[in-house]
Design a protein around this motif. Structure first.
Motif, PDB file in Angstrom:
ATOM      1  N   LYS A 160       0.923  -1.087   0.041  1.00 47.89           N
ATOM      2  CA  LYS A 160       0.063  -0.002  -0.025  1.00 47.89           C
ATOM      3  C   LYS A 160       0.786   1.303  -0.051  1.00 47.89           C
ATOM      4  CE  LYS A 160      -3.998  -2.071   2.165  1.00 47.89           C
ATOM      5  NZ  LYS A 160      -4.173  -3.314   1.311  1.00 47.89           N
ATOM      6  N   LEU A 161       1.907   1.121  -0.850  1.00 47.51           N
ATOM      7  CA  LEU A 161       2.791   2.299  -0.699  1.00 47.51           C
ATOM      8  C   LEU A 161       2.620   3.077  -2.179  1.00 47.51           C
ATOM      9  CD1 LEU A 161       6.268   0.894   0.970  1.00 47.51           C
ATOM     10  CD2 LEU A 161       4.523   2.853   1.597  1.00 47.51           C
ATOM     11  N   ILE A 162       2.054   2.651  -3.097  1.00 43.21           N
ATOM     12  CA  ILE A 162       2.152   3.068  -4.609  1.00 43.21           C
ATOM     13  C   ILE A 162       1.263   4.239  -4.710  1.00 43.21           C
ATOM     14  CG2 ILE A 162       0.662   1.704  -6.049  1.00 43.21           C
ATOM     15  CD1 ILE A 162       3.774   0.981  -7.406  1.00 43.21           C
ATOM     16  N   ASP A 163       1.558   5.245  -5.483  1.00 47.60           N
ATOM     17  CA  ASP A 163       0.597   6.221  -6.042  1.00 47.60           C
ATOM     18  C   ASP A 163       0.885   6.128  -7.466  1.00 47.60           C
ATOM     19  OD1 ASP A 163      -0.921   7.566  -4.059  1.00 47.60           O
ATOM     20  OD2 ASP A 163       0.913   7.917  -3.039  1.00 47.60           O
ATOM     21  N   ARG A 164       0.004   6.178  -8.425  1.00 48.09           N
ATOM     22  CA  ARG A 164       0.081   6.114  -9.741  1.00 48.09           C
ATOM     23  C   ARG A 164       0.024   7.770 -10.417  1.00 48.09           C
ATOM     24  NH1 ARG A 164      -0.872   1.222 -12.374  1.00 48.09           N
ATOM     25  NH2 ARG A 164      -0.772  -0.646 -10.501  1.00 48.09           N
ATOM     26  N   ILE A 165       0.887   8.134 -11.021  1.00 49.15           N
ATOM     27  CA  ILE A 165       1.188   9.373 -11.643  1.00 49.15           C
ATOM     28  C   ILE A 165       0.846   9.519 -13.262  1.00 49.15           C
ATOM     29  CG2 ILE A 165       2.707  11.433 -11.876  1.00 49.15           C
ATOM     30  CD1 ILE A 165       1.889  10.673  -9.011  1.00 49.15           C
ATOM     31  N   ASP A 166       0.005  10.019 -13.897  1.00 49.90           N
ATOM     32  CA  ASP A 166      -0.091  10.279 -15.097  1.00 49.90           C
ATOM     33  C   ASP A 166       1.079  11.057 -15.731  1.00 49.90           C
ATOM     34  OD1 ASP A 166      -0.585  10.326 -17.893  1.00 49.90           O
ATOM     35  OD2 ASP A 166      -2.622  11.269 -17.542  1.00 49.90           O
ATOM     36  N   GLY A 167       2.111  10.260 -16.284  1.00 51.46           N
ATOM     37  CA  GLY A 167       3.239  11.111 -16.758  1.00 51.46           C
ATOM     38  C   GLY A 167       3.278  11.601 -18.129  1.00 51.46           C
ATOM     39  N   ASN A 168       1.821  11.328 -18.924  1.00 56.48           N
ATOM     40  CA  ASN A 168       1.650  11.744 -20.344  1.00 56.48           C
ATOM     41  C   ASN A 168       1.721  13.224 -20.504  1.00 56.48           C
ATOM     42  OD1 ASN A 168       1.831   9.014 -21.942  1.00 56.48           O
ATOM     43  ND2 ASN A 168       0.046   8.576 -20.259  1.00 56.48           N
ATOM     44  N   LEU A 169       1.295  13.766 -19.226  1.00 50.68           N
ATOM     45  CA  LEU A 169       0.981  15.620 -19.491  1.00 50.68           C
ATOM     46  C   LEU A 169       2.255  15.993 -19.372  1.00 50.68           C
ATOM     47  CD1 LEU A 169      -1.868  14.985 -16.631  1.00 50.68           C
ATOM     48  CD2 LEU A 169      -2.056  15.076 -19.106  1.00 50.68           C
ATOM     49  N   ASP A 170       2.101  17.368 -19.585  1.00 46.97           N
ATOM     50  CA  ASP A 170       3.187  18.403 -19.441  1.00 46.97           C
ATOM     51  C   ASP A 170       3.871  18.259 -18.032  1.00 46.97           C
ATOM     52  OD1 ASP A 170       2.720  20.486 -18.075  1.00 46.97           O
ATOM     53  OD2 ASP A 170       1.743  21.432 -19.737  1.00 46.97           O
ATOM     54  N   VAL A 171       5.261  18.854 -18.006  1.00 51.13           N
ATOM     55  CA  VAL A 171       6.216  18.511 -16.825  1.00 51.13           C
ATOM     56  C   VAL A 171       5.401  19.187 -15.753  1.00 51.13           C
ATOM     57  CG1 VAL A 171       8.413  19.395 -15.836  1.00 51.13           C
ATOM     58  CG2 VAL A 171       8.121  18.389 -18.300  1.00 51.13           C
ATOM     59  N   GLU A 172       4.983  20.406 -15.904  1.00 47.82           N
ATOM     60  CA  GLU A 172       4.331  21.040 -14.746  1.00 47.82           C
ATOM     61  C   GLU A 172       3.159  20.172 -14.183  1.00 47.82           C
ATOM     62  OE1 GLU A 172       5.415  23.075 -12.969  1.00 47.82           O
ATOM     63  OE2 GLU A 172       7.078  23.403 -14.310  1.00 47.82           O
ATOM     64  N   GLN A 173       2.189  19.724 -15.060  1.00 52.48           N
ATOM     65  CA  GLN A 173       1.001  19.104 -14.728  1.00 52.48           C
ATOM     66  C   GLN A 173       1.468  17.719 -13.939  1.00 52.48           C
ATOM     67  OE1 GLN A 173      -0.475  19.015 -18.766  1.00 52.48           O
ATOM     68  NE2 GLN A 173      -2.230  19.924 -18.001  1.00 52.48           N
ATOM     69  N   VAL A 174       2.646  17.088 -14.434  1.00 51.54           N
ATOM     70  CA  VAL A 174       3.111  16.030 -13.871  1.00 51.54           C
ATOM     71  C   VAL A 174       3.623  16.251 -12.290  1.00 51.54           C
ATOM     72  CG1 VAL A 174       4.729  14.056 -13.888  1.00 51.54           C
ATOM     73  CG2 VAL A 174       3.721  14.932 -15.751  1.00 51.54           C
ATOM     74  N   TYR A 175       4.118  17.259 -12.271  1.00 51.22           N
ATOM     75  CA  TYR A 175       4.732  17.752 -10.991  1.00 51.22           C
ATOM     76  C   TYR A 175       3.703  18.201  -9.975  1.00 51.22           C
ATOM     77  CZ  TYR A 175       7.145  19.872  -7.261  1.00 51.22           C
ATOM     78  OH  TYR A 175       7.559  20.259  -5.712  1.00 51.22           O
ATOM     79  N   GLU A 176       2.508  18.812 -10.482  1.00 49.42           N
ATOM     80  CA  GLU A 176       1.516  18.974  -9.744  1.00 49.42           C
ATOM     81  C   GLU A 176       0.711  17.649  -9.014  1.00 49.42           C
ATOM     82  OE1 GLU A 176      -0.166  21.749  -8.602  1.00 49.42           O
ATOM     83  OE2 GLU A 176       1.840  22.751  -9.324  1.00 49.42           O
ATOM     84  N   GLN A 177       0.623  16.829  -9.893  1.00 52.16           N
ATOM     85  CA  GLN A 177       0.255  15.428  -9.058  1.00 52.16           C
ATOM     86  C   GLN A 177       0.891  15.027  -8.146  1.00 52.16           C
ATOM     87  OE1 GLN A 177      -0.919  12.582 -12.350  1.00 52.16           O
ATOM     88  NE2 GLN A 177      -0.234  13.995 -13.491  1.00 52.16           N
ATOM     89  N   ILE A 178       2.386  15.129  -8.190  1.00 50.04           N
ATOM     90  CA  ILE A 178       3.386  14.828  -7.270  1.00 50.04           C
ATOM     91  C   ILE A 178       3.252  15.407  -5.940  1.00 50.04           C
ATOM     92  CG2 ILE A 178       5.724  14.496  -6.825  1.00 50.04           C
ATOM     93  CD1 ILE A 178       6.075  13.459  -9.609  1.00 50.04           C
ATOM     94  N   LYS A 179       3.044  16.758  -6.176  1.00 50.64           N
ATOM     95  CA  LYS A 179       3.137  17.741  -5.238  1.00 50.64           C
ATOM     96  C   LYS A 179       2.085  17.432  -4.196  1.00 50.64           C
ATOM     97  CE  LYS A 179       3.665  22.766  -4.407  1.00 50.64           C
ATOM     98  NZ  LYS A 179       2.619  22.747  -3.273  1.00 50.64           N
ATOM     99  N   LYS A 180       0.737  17.268  -4.787  1.00 53.13           N
ATOM    100  CA  LYS A 180      -0.456  16.936  -3.946  1.00 53.13           C
ATOM    101  C   LYS A 180      -0.300  15.712  -2.998  1.00 53.13           C
ATOM    102  CE  LYS A 180      -4.289  18.503  -6.681  1.00 53.13           C
ATOM    103  NZ  LYS A 180      -4.879  18.267  -7.911  1.00 53.13           N
ATOM    104  N   ILE A 181       0.648  14.714  -3.687  1.00 55.44           N
ATOM    105  CA  ILE A 181       0.832  13.486  -2.649  1.00 55.44           C
ATOM    106  C   ILE A 181       1.871  13.757  -1.676  1.00 55.44           C
ATOM    107  CG2 ILE A 181       1.886  11.192  -2.881  1.00 55.44           C
ATOM    108  CD1 ILE A 181       0.579  11.223  -5.775  1.00 55.44           C
ATOM    109  N   LEU A 182       3.076  14.612  -2.061  1.00 52.71           N
ATOM    110  CA  LEU A 182       3.989  14.885  -1.177  1.00 52.71           C
ATOM    111  C   LEU A 182       3.457  15.646   0.059  1.00 52.71           C
ATOM    112  CD1 LEU A 182       7.092  15.120  -3.388  1.00 52.71           C
ATOM    113  CD2 LEU A 182       6.071  13.202  -2.305  1.00 52.71           C
ATOM    114  N   ASP A 183       2.382  16.438  -0.391  1.00 61.63           N
ATOM    115  CA  ASP A 183       1.893  17.685   0.774  1.00 61.63           C
ATOM    116  C   ASP A 183       1.064  16.870   1.846  1.00 61.63           C
ATOM    117  OD1 ASP A 183       2.811  19.773  -0.568  1.00 61.63           O
ATOM    118  OD2 ASP A 183       1.046  20.404  -1.645  1.00 61.63           O
ATOM    119  N   GLN A 184       0.848  15.550   1.435  1.00 62.65           N
ATOM    120  CA  GLN A 184       0.143  14.662   2.467  1.00 62.65           C
ATOM    121  C   GLN A 184       0.599  13.977   3.320  1.00 62.65           C
ATOM    122  OE1 GLN A 184      -2.751  12.538  -0.080  1.00 62.65           O
ATOM    123  NE2 GLN A 184      -3.997  14.279  -0.926  1.00 62.65           N
ATOM    124  N   ILE A 185       1.965  13.974   3.214  1.00 62.57           N
ATOM    125  CA  ILE A 185       3.138  13.180   4.061  1.00 62.57           C
ATOM    126  C   ILE A 185       3.248  13.746   5.116  1.00 62.57           C
ATOM    127  CG2 ILE A 185       5.353  11.954   4.065  1.00 62.57           C
ATOM    128  CD1 ILE A 185       5.004  11.599   1.077  1.00 62.57           C
TER     129      ILE A 185
END
Ligand code: AP5
Length: 215
Positions: free
Chosen positions: A190-215
């Motif tokens: 239960k450690l995995i988060d899926r990120i849609d990497g097909n989007l542009d660089v900023e949009q990919v980072y936004e998804q990552i940021k949301k997850i990191l903000d919850q840690i």
């Protein structure tokens, strides 16, 4: 904090890693970069690794795990680390679990960056890297201001040997066979988060940021 970036060759792990480490003050442990540097300086590790890297194969686990074990003990890892390109086999993942307690970490999240195969091939074959500072470009998606010249330091840009089309295809096969099983491995934990990497660089980072903000 310990974050793992998982994803096929060309998914944008290195691109996203640059942003994550800056924002979170994490050490960047990129096994591909460490191995390429060892090849360049001609160390024993580099001489052993080159043969595998040139063919698009994985470097044997016993060589890679030792370098990660040592790297995790470096002073800059005290606030945590971002693992980019490691682990890449289930064997490497179980090794990591054994050594992490000594380094004082547990795994917080595994971010799986997912990109369709056609885009991966386009990204890798179009990538160019600075021979001096290592900055990464793309002929179409992130072109330098002057052709073949690094914006950051003026160094010459080159294509990585393993970004030639034939080797890229081999790397993608190796990923499917040897690294994809890690998805189930970390899913069960239960450690995995899926990120849609097909989007542009900023949009990919936004998804990552949301997850990191919850840690
Ligand atoms: P490594 O250097 O780790 O290569 P990789 O995993 O194949 O990943 P890449 O660096 O090629 O891609 P990336 O996901 O970082 O993408 P990037 O951000 O650059 O490993 C190389 C070799 O070392 C391996 O084949 C193996 O031999 C050995 N090795 C390493 N670790 C090992 C381990 N643990 N065990 C055994 N062997 C190991 O982006 C790619 C391109 O796309 C760039 O041009 C970029 O500008 C562009 N781009 C990025 N994001 C986007 C976007 N969102 N949209 C459009 N373009 C984008």
């Amino acid at each position: 904090m310990l974050i793992i970036l998982l994803g096929p060759p060309g998914a944008g792990k290195g691109t996203q890693a640059e942003r994550i480490i800056k924002e979170r003050q994490l050490a960047h442990i990129a096994t591909g970069d460490i191995l390429r540097s060892a090849v360049k300086t001609g160390t024993t590790l580099g001489r052993k690794a080159k043969h595998f890297m040139d063919q698009g194969k994985l470097v044997p686990d016993e060589l890679v795990v030792e370098l990660v074990k040592e790297r995790l003990m470096d002073p800059d890892c005290v606030n945590g680390a971002l693992l980019d390109g490691f682990p890449r086999t289930v064997n490497q993942a179980s090794f990591l679990e054994q050594v992490l307690p000594n380094a004082g970490f547990g795994i917080d999240r595994v971010l799986s960056v997912e990109v369709d195969e056609k885009s991966l091939i386009e990204r890798l074959t179009g990538r160019r890297v600075c021979s001096d500072c290592g900055a990464s470009y793309h002929l179409k998606f992130k072109a330098p201001q002057v052709r073949n010249v690094c914006d950051r330091c003026g160094g010459d840009l080159f294509q990585r040997d393993d970004d030639a089309l034939g080797t890229v295809k081999e790397r993608l096969q190796v990923y499917k066979k040897q690294t994809e099983p890690l998805m189930d491995y970390y899913q069960e934990k239960k450690l995995i988060d899926r990120i849609d990497g097909n989007l542009d660089v900023e949009q990919v980072y936004e998804q990552i940021k949301k997850i990191l903000d919850q840690i």
